[in-house]
Design an enzyme around this catalytic site. Structure first.
Site, PDB file in Angstrom:
ATOM      1  CG  HIS A 135      -3.672  -1.400 -11.504  1.00 22.27           C
ATOM      2  ND1 HIS A 135      -3.261  -1.472 -10.187  1.00 22.27           N
ATOM      3  CD2 HIS A 135      -2.611  -1.765 -12.253  1.00 22.27           C
ATOM      4  CE1 HIS A 135      -2.006  -1.895 -10.155  1.00 22.27           C
ATOM      5  NE2 HIS A 135      -1.591  -2.074 -11.396  1.00 22.27           N
ATOM      6  CG  ASP A 173       2.788  -1.010  -4.425  1.00 20.95           C
ATOM      7  OD1 ASP A 173       2.530   0.178  -4.687  1.00 20.95           O
ATOM      8  OD2 ASP A 173       2.021  -1.950  -4.674  1.00 20.95           O
ATOM      9  CE  LYS A 196       3.390  -5.400  -5.049  1.00 19.88           C
ATOM     10  NZ  LYS A 196       1.914  -5.406  -5.094  1.00 19.88           N
ATOM     11  NE  ARG A 198       2.211  -8.506  -8.471  1.00 22.09           N
ATOM     12  CZ  ARG A 198       1.525  -9.266  -7.619  1.00 22.09           C
ATOM     13  NH1 ARG A 198       1.646 -10.587  -7.661  1.00 22.09           N
ATOM     14  NH2 ARG A 198       0.750  -8.725  -6.719  1.00 22.09           N
ATOM     15  CG  ASP A 222      -2.611  -2.500  -2.772  1.00 17.08           C
ATOM     16  OD1 ASP A 222      -2.435  -1.605  -3.621  1.00 17.08           O
ATOM     17  OD2 ASP A 222      -1.945  -3.552  -2.753  1.00 17.08           O
TER      18      ASP A 222
HETATM   19  C1  R5P Z   1      -0.300  -3.812  -7.656  1.00 19.68           C
HETATM   20  O1  R5P Z   1       0.352  -2.953  -8.229  1.00 19.68           O
HETATM   21  C2  R5P Z   1      -1.593  -3.522  -7.002  1.00 19.68           C
HETATM   22  O2  R5P Z   1      -1.623  -2.213  -6.506  1.00 19.68           O
HETATM   23  C3  R5P Z   1      -1.902  -4.515  -5.898  1.00 19.68           C
HETATM   24  O3  R5P Z   1      -0.896  -4.387  -4.909  1.00 19.68           O
HETATM   25  C4  R5P Z   1      -1.924  -5.912  -6.415  1.00 19.68           C
HETATM   26  O4  R5P Z   1      -2.802  -6.029  -7.495  1.00 19.68           O
HETATM   27  C5  R5P Z   1      -2.335  -6.876  -5.315  1.00 19.68           C
HETATM   28  O5  R5P Z   1      -2.279  -8.155  -5.819  1.00 19.68           O
HETATM   29  P1  R5P Z   1      -2.178  -9.416  -4.862  1.00 19.68           P
HETATM   30  O6  R5P Z   1      -3.313  -9.347  -3.888  1.00 19.68           O
HETATM   31  O7  R5P Z   1      -2.314 -10.581  -5.811  1.00 19.68           O
HETATM   32  O8  R5P Z   1      -0.843  -9.385  -4.210  1.00 19.68           O
END
Ligand code: R5P
Length: 295
Positions: A135, A173, A196, A198, A222
């Protein structure tokens, strides 16, 4: 009888932890080497016990264990230590999913840099390191004086999606738009991304965007699906805009709490790789790890 040896130093083995059984087996096939017999069990108090039931002296060893959740991290350290008890030629620690990578900096004073803490501990007992779609790319830098590589899963994800009639690959995103583009290039279709924000660990907000998806098959890709909130929000936009079928594909299927049930309500197909073994695992990243291991 033992399969023969790729390394000039001696035999080659894959040692698989309990979090990465499928992937270890596939990697051993790709590397055309043996999968070591390993005993792994828990004591009544939940402490972990491991024992490698092979002679690993003079071998090149690939130890494969996903570092998530915490109990698998402890198992990884014990397996590294067990391998080091032999006089191995080399130890490459393969961590298919590197947990804690989302805490790659201090967001508030007093916090640890969790990803760095984990990197330091893994590095202390290995010669080389390989991970997959980590990540935070900064993780690789914390392995400074040893060889550390971040393997991309997109060739295998693209290969899986090719032939399914996908017309658009969407990143939920902007940060992952390059990943979506690479997948789309393998599939041979268009790529796009959403914007996106958060709001907290479980809530995300997406800026509406006209994606031109009426009647189309769309794949949302993703790196991680955790709570599923990101994919659910993206899928809702696609549904409103008339997408015919929605595929949700990730490298690391964490699927926290009821994420899978939430996703099944909005997506037609859900698929993840074997970096985390789960019911949606349908893609192996082993060919990519093997390619990197041979470099
Ligand atoms: C965020 O930057 C990652 O790339 C994923 O989009 C994120 O970890 C997804 O998390 P969730 O399933 O909790 O929305």
């Amino acid at each position: 009888m033992r399969m023969e040896v790729i390394s000039s130093a001696g035999t080659m083995f894959v040692v698989g932890g309990s979090a990465s059984k499928l992937l270890s087996k596939e990697l051993a096939k790709c590397l055309r080497c043996e999968l070591a017999r390993v005993e792994i069990k828990r004591f009544p108090d939940d402490e972990c016990y491991v024992r490698i039931e092979e002679e690993l002296d003079d071998s090149d060893v690939f130890l494969v264990q996903t570092a998530w959740p915490d109990r698998n991290i402890m198992e990884l350290f014990l397996l590294q230590d067990a391998v080091r008890e032999f006089d191995v030629s080399s130890l490459t620690t393969v961590v298919p999913y590197f947990g804690y990578a989302r805490q790659d900096k201090q967001f508030k004073p007093g916090e640890p840099i969790s990803a760095r803490a984990l990197a330091r501990l893994i590095k202390a007992n290995t010669d080389e390191f390989i991970t997959v779609d980590v990540h935070a790319p900064s993780v690789i830098d914390w392995f400074d004086d040893i060889s550390a590589k971040n393997v991309a899963a997109y060739p295998q994800i693209g290969k899986h999606l090719k032939g399914k009639g996908i017309e658009l690959v969407l990143s939920p995103d902007e940060g992952r738009k390059d990943h979506a583009k690479r997948v789309a290039d393998v599939v041979n279709c268009e790529a796009d991304f959403l914007v996106k924000e958060r709001l907290d660990g479980e809530t995300v907000q997406m800026t509406p965007k006209n994606l031109g998806v009426r009647g189309k098959k769309v794949a949302i890709v993703d790196d991680i699906i955790s709570t599923g909130s990101t994919i659910v929000k993206a899928s809702e936009q696609l549904r409103k805009q008339g997408a015919a079928r929605i595929f949700a594909v990730c490298t690391h299927g964490v699927f926290a709490a009821n994420a899978l049930d939430r996703l099944k309500g909005v997506c037609d197909e859900i698929c993840s790789t074997d970096t985390i073994e789960n019911p949606t695992t349908c893609i192996s990243v082993s060919p990519e790890i093997a390619r990197t291991a041979r470099d």
